[in-house]
Scaffold this motif. Sequence first.
Motif, short mmCIF file in Angstrom:
data_model
loop_
_atom_site.label_atom_id
_atom_site.label_comp_id
_atom_site.label_asym_id
_atom_site.label_seq_id
_atom_site.Cartn_x
_atom_site.Cartn_y
_atom_site.Cartn_z
N LEU B 42 -3.94 -5.71 -7.56
CA LEU B 42 -2.77 -5.70 -8.36
C LEU B 42 -1.59 -5.48 -7.36
O LEU B 42 -0.61 -5.87 -7.66
N ALA B 43 -1.71 -4.74 -6.38
CA ALA B 43 -0.81 -4.34 -5.48
C ALA B 43 -0.42 -5.75 -4.70
O ALA B 43 0.84 -6.11 -4.61
N GLU B 44 -1.17 -6.60 -4.42
CA GLU B 44 -0.97 -8.05 -4.08
C GLU B 44 -0.06 -8.68 -4.95
O GLU B 44 0.86 -9.57 -4.59
N ALA B 49 5.41 -10.87 -6.32
CA ALA B 49 6.54 -10.79 -7.38
C ALA B 49 7.91 -10.04 -6.61
O ALA B 49 8.80 -10.75 -6.62
N VAL B 50 7.65 -9.26 -5.78
CA VAL B 50 8.57 -8.29 -5.07
C VAL B 50 9.47 -9.75 -4.00
O VAL B 50 10.39 -9.72 -4.05
N ALA B 144 3.62 -3.26 2.26
CA ALA B 144 4.41 -3.05 1.16
C ALA B 144 5.88 -2.63 1.86
O ALA B 144 7.08 -3.14 1.30
N GLU B 145 5.75 -1.82 2.59
CA GLU B 145 7.41 -1.28 3.14
C GLU B 145 7.86 -2.40 3.65
O GLU B 145 9.26 -2.45 3.60
N ILE B 146 7.40 -3.40 4.43
CA ILE B 146 8.18 -4.49 5.10
C ILE B 146 8.70 -5.44 4.02
O ILE B 146 9.61 -6.04 3.88
N ASP B 147 7.62 -5.68 2.85
CA ASP B 147 8.04 -6.64 1.82
C ASP B 147 9.22 -5.89 0.97
O ASP B 147 10.05 -6.47 0.48
N LEU B 148 9.23 -4.62 1.02
CA LEU B 148 10.35 -4.01 0.31
C LEU B 148 11.63 -3.72 1.07
O LEU B 148 12.44 -3.00 0.54
N GLY B 149 11.57 -4.55 2.26
CA GLY B 149 12.85 -4.43 2.90
C GLY B 149 12.99 -3.45 4.09
O GLY B 149 14.22 -3.22 4.57
#
Lengths: 336, 336
Positions: B42-44, B49-50, B144-149
């Motif tokens: 799910l996280a993937e 999508a992010v 996740a942190e990196i993908d979120l900016g």
Amino acid sequence: MSTSSTGAPRRPTMADVARAAGVSLKTVSRVVNNVPTVDAALAERVLAAVTELGFRRNDMARNLRSRTTSATVGLLIEDLANPFYSAIAAAAAECALAHDTMLITASSEEDGDRERRLLLEMCERRVDGLLVVPAAADQVYLRAEIDLGTPVVFLDRPPTNLRTDTVLIDNARGARSAIEYLVAKGHRRIGVLSDWLSIYTMRERMSAAEAALERARVPYRPDLIRYGLHTLADTETAVEAMLDSDEPPTALFALNNRLTLGALSVLNRRGSDAVIVGFDDFETARLMPHPLTIISYDAREMGRVGAELLFRRIAGDASRPQTVVIPTTLIERSTG
Amino acid sequence: MSTSSTGAPRRPTMADVARAAGVSLKTVSRVVNNVPTVDAALAERVLAAVTELGFRRNDMARNLRSRTTSATVGLLIEDLANPFYSAIAAAAAECALAHDTMLITASSEEDGDRERRLLLEMCERRVDGLLVVPAAADQVYLRAEIDLGTPVVFLDRPPTNLRTDTVLIDNARGARSAIEYLVAKGHRRIGVLSDWLSIYTMRERMSAAEAALERARVPYRPDLIRYGLHTLADTETAVEAMLDSDEPPTALFALNNRLTLGALSVLNRRGSDAVIVGFDDFETARLMPHPLTIISYDAREMGRVGAELLFRRIAGDASRPQTVVIPTTLIERSTG
């Protein structure tokens, strides 16, 4: 905060402070938020009311913040790259972690304006407390923060114009033991090397060294007392000049680790057998080729004790400010 | 973020991400806020999508915050008390200050769990970016942190399972030059001392050293290749054993500063004249009584370059991730 017999104590508000000080709410707000343009006399009245009523600015800000982020404390030292300060920083970071707190670190580089700017910036972001090795002429600019409930612990040097917890090294005893050691070995021409005397530890060590020289009836030789040596190059030049004099010293007392390294470097290069005693231990001291005696103390312990004091204050300890003194030991380090 | 021809681009929301990933808003929120219990598949989907929509969690949080406090970046190193790391930290703090940003520092102590905990704590308090000397087996927990900016720059060691900016030392060239130097001086029995091979720099230096030994047709002597030496005591014991063997080494190559100090200590004590080449310079290297050659590089430059890269990313640079390599130099340091 005073309690009343009729129920739970009410927390004093900014309006209470304004009333007690006889100033406008806006003035209180400016003092509380460190706006620098407030008249000194007005600020003094506001802070007196703050102290009397036990007003604490941070209660609400902290409660709000604690829901989203965890706590921080600030550490200001002279230079993170100096092993004395990095040992303090490592111990403080360790202690902060044990209290679920992050450590913000910054270096003043022995510049008072920079110190003031960095500490007020840390206060602006509402750190829970400050650990400070002070460099500025005074720290009165922290008075409002302290009165408003941000605890501050000073390390290595006491603050000027503030009463707050302080952790010091036993500079006087360390310097005295250095001179007594050299005198007992028969030295009468002892060079003393100091950094800027604007630095508290240098003044303390220098005056204790001079007093011990006098007690031992060592003749006063102003050419062997050198201060204002802030860089390795300054130090090397001063030691070269001493060695080139008609009556060169048979021993040197270097008041910090940088001075010891500068002196060692010249003595090695010149093949001099002058003895060195140096204040501050360093990792490679025992590997030096030259006879080397160290006035040692536990720099990590200074960081640890200071941080523990700070966290006790953050947890609400409102007892009298303390001064803790870290002892020194004279160690013959060199294998040479 | 895509633009449209009909007006200003609309920033994607969490609801857009949820729609695109076909998951609930709650799931998106859990991924965005690092709740560890989210199913990996799910996280993937959420992170895909992010990335596709260019969603950035921090935009709003950062704008809100910037009104009250200034910016912070986090620095995670192995041990602040080691001069290699304190030089990096001092340079990073200097660069942060020039960008009106405070530096939070913490030490992983080469413990992967501690690294993960400290970095996720820094992320929770919404640092603007991270500088990391990684110790854990992988850094996928930062994805996740990196993908979120939140930009992340790795120092000294590359991350595992992430593509991001990295600043490395030229380990292979440094190690090769050390062996070539010793071989050119006629040495054939060369001891190599390494810390844990789980550390990237140790693996790189060790394999380059072994390749150089093989190219020079130096006979393979497994008893002269020692690794897993993490403390001074480990190192001293290993060097003692080498010196006590029937064919002791005539030279040692120590792969970091701690190993160099351990080796120097034993050689001094034993009065051995074995030559040492050590990776990592240190302040007192030139004062050592023993012939000492150093593989030197600019540790402050590593901190500076890494921090500059980070601030470019924070300012919005979205170009391809870079790897910068800091060169090494062989220097004969000893006066001995």
